[in-house]
Design a protein around this motif. Structure first.
Motif, PDB file in Angstrom:
ATOM      1  N   MET A  17       0.644  -1.088   0.007  1.00 45.40           N
ATOM      2  CA  MET A  17       0.009   0.615   0.297  1.00 45.40           C
ATOM      3  C   MET A  17       1.002   1.079   0.006  1.00 45.40           C
ATOM      4  O   MET A  17       2.067   1.186   0.942  1.00 45.40           O
ATOM      5  CB  MET A  17      -0.869  -0.194   1.741  1.00 45.40           C
ATOM      6  N   TYR A  18       0.840   1.838  -0.812  1.00 43.01           N
ATOM      7  CA  TYR A  18       1.108   3.664  -1.222  1.00 43.01           C
ATOM      8  C   TYR A  18      -0.400   4.927  -0.597  1.00 43.01           C
ATOM      9  O   TYR A  18      -0.864   4.356  -1.257  1.00 43.01           O
ATOM     10  CB  TYR A  18       2.562   3.699  -1.388  1.00 43.01           C
ATOM     11  N   GLU A  19       0.715   6.127   0.036  1.00 44.52           N
ATOM     12  CA  GLU A  19      -0.048   7.238  -0.282  1.00 44.52           C
ATOM     13  C   GLU A  19       0.307   7.364  -1.202  1.00 44.52           C
ATOM     14  O   GLU A  19       0.986   7.818  -1.717  1.00 44.52           O
ATOM     15  CB  GLU A  19      -0.474   7.786   0.841  1.00 44.52           C
ATOM     16  N   LYS A  24      -4.058   3.756  -2.499  1.00 51.27           N
ATOM     17  CA  LYS A  24      -3.707   2.737  -3.280  1.00 51.27           C
ATOM     18  C   LYS A  24      -2.640   0.872  -3.499  1.00 51.27           C
ATOM     19  O   LYS A  24      -2.031   1.651  -2.566  1.00 51.27           O
ATOM     20  CB  LYS A  24      -3.331   3.250  -4.379  1.00 51.27           C
ATOM     21  N   ARG A  25      -2.348   0.582  -3.726  1.00 51.71           N
ATOM     22  CA  ARG A  25      -1.849  -1.220  -3.973  1.00 51.71           C
ATOM     23  C   ARG A  25      -1.234  -1.024  -5.457  1.00 51.71           C
ATOM     24  O   ARG A  25      -1.571  -0.668  -6.413  1.00 51.71           O
ATOM     25  CB  ARG A  25      -2.691  -1.949  -3.874  1.00 51.71           C
ATOM     26  N   ALA A  26       0.082  -1.495  -4.867  1.00 54.20           N
ATOM     27  CA  ALA A  26       0.710  -2.435  -5.999  1.00 54.20           C
ATOM     28  C   ALA A  26       1.224  -3.362  -5.210  1.00 54.20           C
ATOM     29  O   ALA A  26       2.023  -3.400  -4.523  1.00 54.20           O
ATOM     30  CB  ALA A  26       1.365  -1.213  -6.803  1.00 54.20           C
ATOM     31  N   LEU A  27       1.762  -4.648  -6.179  1.00 53.52           N
ATOM     32  CA  LEU A  27       2.545  -5.380  -6.467  1.00 53.52           C
ATOM     33  C   LEU A  27       3.910  -5.182  -6.503  1.00 53.52           C
ATOM     34  O   LEU A  27       3.979  -5.214  -7.135  1.00 53.52           O
ATOM     35  CB  LEU A  27       1.681  -6.723  -7.171  1.00 53.52           C
ATOM     36  N   VAL A  28       5.007  -6.664  -5.779  1.00 56.40           N
ATOM     37  CA  VAL A  28       6.000  -6.584  -6.105  1.00 56.40           C
ATOM     38  C   VAL A  28       6.955  -8.028  -5.622  1.00 56.40           C
ATOM     39  O   VAL A  28       6.601  -8.902  -4.721  1.00 56.40           O
ATOM     40  CB  VAL A  28       6.358  -6.076  -5.086  1.00 56.40           C
ATOM     41  N   TYR A  29       6.761  -8.363  -6.661  1.00 54.87           N
ATOM     42  CA  TYR A  29       7.609  -9.378  -7.260  1.00 54.87           C
ATOM     43  C   TYR A  29       9.261  -9.063  -7.035  1.00 54.87           C
ATOM     44  O   TYR A  29       9.822  -8.404  -7.701  1.00 54.87           O
ATOM     45  CB  TYR A  29       7.372  -9.878  -8.404  1.00 54.87           C
ATOM     46  N   LEU A  30       9.143 -10.153  -5.474  1.00 57.17           N
ATOM     47  CA  LEU A  30      10.935 -10.656  -5.086  1.00 57.17           C
ATOM     48  C   LEU A  30      11.427 -11.697  -6.023  1.00 57.17           C
ATOM     49  O   LEU A  30      10.965 -12.565  -5.656  1.00 57.17           O
ATOM     50  CB  LEU A  30      10.872 -10.223  -4.176  1.00 57.17           C
ATOM     51  N   PRO A  31      12.811 -11.970  -6.553  1.00 60.22           N
ATOM     52  CA  PRO A  31      13.211 -13.036  -6.760  1.00 60.22           C
ATOM     53  C   PRO A  31      13.316 -13.934  -6.198  1.00 60.22           C
ATOM     54  O   PRO A  31      13.580 -13.371  -4.913  1.00 60.22           O
ATOM     55  CB  PRO A  31      14.124 -12.577  -7.648  1.00 60.22           C
ATOM     56  N   TYR A  32      13.749 -15.199  -6.344  1.00 59.92           N
ATOM     57  CA  TYR A  32      13.945 -15.748  -5.280  1.00 59.92           C
ATOM     58  C   TYR A  32      15.009 -15.610  -4.125  1.00 59.92           C
ATOM     59  O   TYR A  32      16.301 -15.732  -4.960  1.00 59.92           O
ATOM     60  CB  TYR A  32      13.874 -17.438  -5.805  1.00 59.92           C
ATOM     61  N   GLY A  33      15.518 -15.533  -3.319  1.00 55.22           N
ATOM     62  CA  GLY A  33      16.358 -14.967  -2.835  1.00 55.22           C
ATOM     63  C   GLY A  33      16.673 -13.817  -2.499  1.00 55.22           C
ATOM     64  O   GLY A  33      18.397 -13.651  -1.987  1.00 55.22           O
ATOM     65  N   ARG A  91       6.017   9.178 -10.518  1.00 58.81           N
ATOM     66  CA  ARG A  91       7.386  10.022  -9.567  1.00 58.81           C
ATOM     67  C   ARG A  91       7.233   9.741  -8.253  1.00 58.81           C
ATOM     68  O   ARG A  91       8.034  10.328  -7.445  1.00 58.81           O
ATOM     69  CB  ARG A  91       7.452  10.824 -10.365  1.00 58.81           C
ATOM     70  N   ASN A  92       6.375  10.785  -8.035  1.00 59.09           N
ATOM     71  CA  ASN A  92       5.990  11.051  -6.019  1.00 59.09           C
ATOM     72  C   ASN A  92       5.804  10.410  -5.546  1.00 59.09           C
ATOM     73  O   ASN A  92       6.487  10.887  -4.170  1.00 59.09           O
ATOM     74  CB  ASN A  92       5.228  12.646  -6.470  1.00 59.09           C
ATOM     75  N   ASP A  93       4.752   9.713  -5.924  1.00 60.78           N
ATOM     76  CA  ASP A  93       4.561   8.145  -4.368  1.00 60.78           C
ATOM     77  C   ASP A  93       4.729   7.438  -5.047  1.00 60.78           C
ATOM     78  O   ASP A  93       5.441   6.633  -4.043  1.00 60.78           O
ATOM     79  CB  ASP A  93       2.941   8.741  -4.844  1.00 60.78           C
ATOM     80  N   LEU A  94       4.676   6.738  -6.270  1.00 57.61           N
ATOM     81  CA  LEU A  94       4.977   5.108  -6.032  1.00 57.61           C
ATOM     82  C   LEU A  94       6.270   4.467  -6.838  1.00 57.61           C
ATOM     83  O   LEU A  94       7.105   3.826  -5.534  1.00 57.61           O
ATOM     84  CB  LEU A  94       4.394   4.322  -7.827  1.00 57.61           C
ATOM     85  N   MET A  95       6.843   5.159  -7.186  1.00 61.70           N
ATOM     86  CA  MET A  95       8.483   5.446  -7.056  1.00 61.70           C
ATOM     87  C   MET A  95       9.274   5.379  -5.317  1.00 61.70           C
ATOM     88  O   MET A  95       9.625   4.124  -5.023  1.00 61.70           O
ATOM     89  CB  MET A  95       9.223   5.520  -8.131  1.00 61.70           C
ATOM     90  N   PRO A  96       8.952   6.206  -5.053  1.00 61.94           N
ATOM     91  CA  PRO A  96       9.695   6.347  -3.353  1.00 61.94           C
ATOM     92  C   PRO A  96       9.228   5.425  -2.714  1.00 61.94           C
ATOM     93  O   PRO A  96       9.823   4.949  -1.532  1.00 61.94           O
ATOM     94  CB  PRO A  96       9.638   8.178  -3.191  1.00 61.94           C
ATOM     95  N   ALA A  97       8.478   4.545  -2.230  1.00 61.48           N
ATOM     96  CA  ALA A  97       7.310   3.617  -1.874  1.00 61.48           C
ATOM     97  C   ALA A  97       8.234   2.687  -1.910  1.00 61.48           C
ATOM     98  O   ALA A  97       8.584   2.088  -0.908  1.00 61.48           O
ATOM     99  CB  ALA A  97       5.792   3.771  -1.807  1.00 61.48           C
ATOM    100  N   VAL A  98       8.117   2.525  -3.058  1.00 60.77           N
ATOM    101  CA  VAL A  98       8.893   1.030  -3.848  1.00 60.77           C
ATOM    102  C   VAL A  98      10.324   0.794  -3.536  1.00 60.77           C
ATOM    103  O   VAL A  98      10.921  -0.326  -3.044  1.00 60.77           O
ATOM    104  CB  VAL A  98       8.608   0.691  -5.259  1.00 60.77           C
ATOM    105  N   GLU A  99      11.134   2.527  -3.741  1.00 62.88           N
ATOM    106  CA  GLU A  99      12.508   1.822  -4.316  1.00 62.88           C
ATOM    107  C   GLU A  99      12.925   2.637  -2.481  1.00 62.88           C
ATOM    108  O   GLU A  99      14.711   2.337  -2.081  1.00 62.88           O
ATOM    109  CB  GLU A  99      12.968   2.380  -5.538  1.00 62.88           C
ATOM    110  N   GLY A 100      11.820   3.130  -1.779  1.00 64.18           N
ATOM    111  CA  GLY A 100      12.572   3.435  -0.736  1.00 64.18           C
ATOM    112  C   GLY A 100      12.528   2.253   0.273  1.00 64.18           C
ATOM    113  O   GLY A 100      12.791   2.402   1.309  1.00 64.18           O
TER     114      GLY A 100
END
Length: 248
Positions: A1-3, A16-25, A100-109
């Protein structure tokens, strides 16, 4: 979830909501390339990885076999509650601000990407390690919000089954200001020979390649037409498979 905010309408606060796939390991001590992957009209953030889990299995297998390097995949949605339901095109442009303002900072932070800092400087410095792709209206969003709107943050692009951006908009965005000097590492476009979007894609792609000297067919851009494929997941699963091997 992110604002975020309702950037296309009244600017109200939205969760809002976004799914994040993380690779095995997944290992926080290393850095990962990241792909943002957008759905099409009528679907949501679940489409690529949950509604069609074969894409998630494919990612697992391609990484395990060494076909591609481990990467992070983020699947957001361009929808904002009930906004613009009678005219979705505005969302293909306004997603730029959310991205730029919300999704990327939430994910990559939170997750370990090549961005040393989750801000403008960090995203710009790590653009070579970031891709954006989408299908149908998600491909239009890719073009408007990522390719034309965030070329300073992304350098790899995939547009599956859609193209309807006029020449003038490319000249006003990617061919002007600071964007005009930035390299484009790859643009991959696909369609099916029975895809209803195909008649607009072919001349649109030809136009873009003809006016954009940074795109060289067969070098850093290509267009593939899949036989016996429609505007459907059978088309886009193949597109994603090919695209994953072209980026990074």
């Amino acid at each position: 979830m992110y604002e975020t905010r309702a950037y296309a309408t009244d600017q109200r606060a939205v969760t809002k909501r976004a799914l994040v796939y993380l690779p095995y390991g997944y290992d926080e001590s290393r850095q990962y390339n990241v792909l943002y992957l957008m759905h099409g009209t009528g679907d949501d953030e679940n489409y690529w990885l949950e509604t069609n889990p074969s894409n998630r299995v494919m990612l697992d297998r391609m990484i395990a076999s060494g076909q591609i390097e481990p990467l992070i995949v983020v699947t957001p949605t361009f929808y904002v509650e009930q906004d613009c339901r009678d005219g979705l095109d505005a969302l293909t442009f306004s997603f730029r601000e959310e991205l730029r303002n919300d999704l990327m900072p939430a994910v990559e932070g939170r997750y370990s990407t090549y961005a040393e800092t989750a801000d403008d400087a960090g995203f710009a410095a790590s653009r070579d390690h970031r891709a954006f792709a989408g299908l149908s209206r998600g491909a239009v969003t890719t073009c408007h919000s990522a390719f034309c709107g965030s070329l300073d943050y992304f350098s790899w692009f995939g547009m599956f089954s859609a193209f309807r951006t006029p020449e003038a908009y490319f000249r006003e965005t990617v061919q002007s200001g600071d964007f005009a000097a930035l390299p484009i590492h790859y643009l991959y476009m696909t369609t099916g020979n029975f895809d209803f979007a195909m008649p607009a894609q072919v001349p649109g792609y030809r136009m873009l390649v003809s006016i954009e000297p940074r795109l060289r067919y067969g070098v850093n851009t290509s267009f593939e037409m899949f036989p016996m494929r429609y505007h459907s997941i059978g088309n886009w699963h193949l597109a994603l498979y090919n695209y994953l091997q072209k980026i990074f």
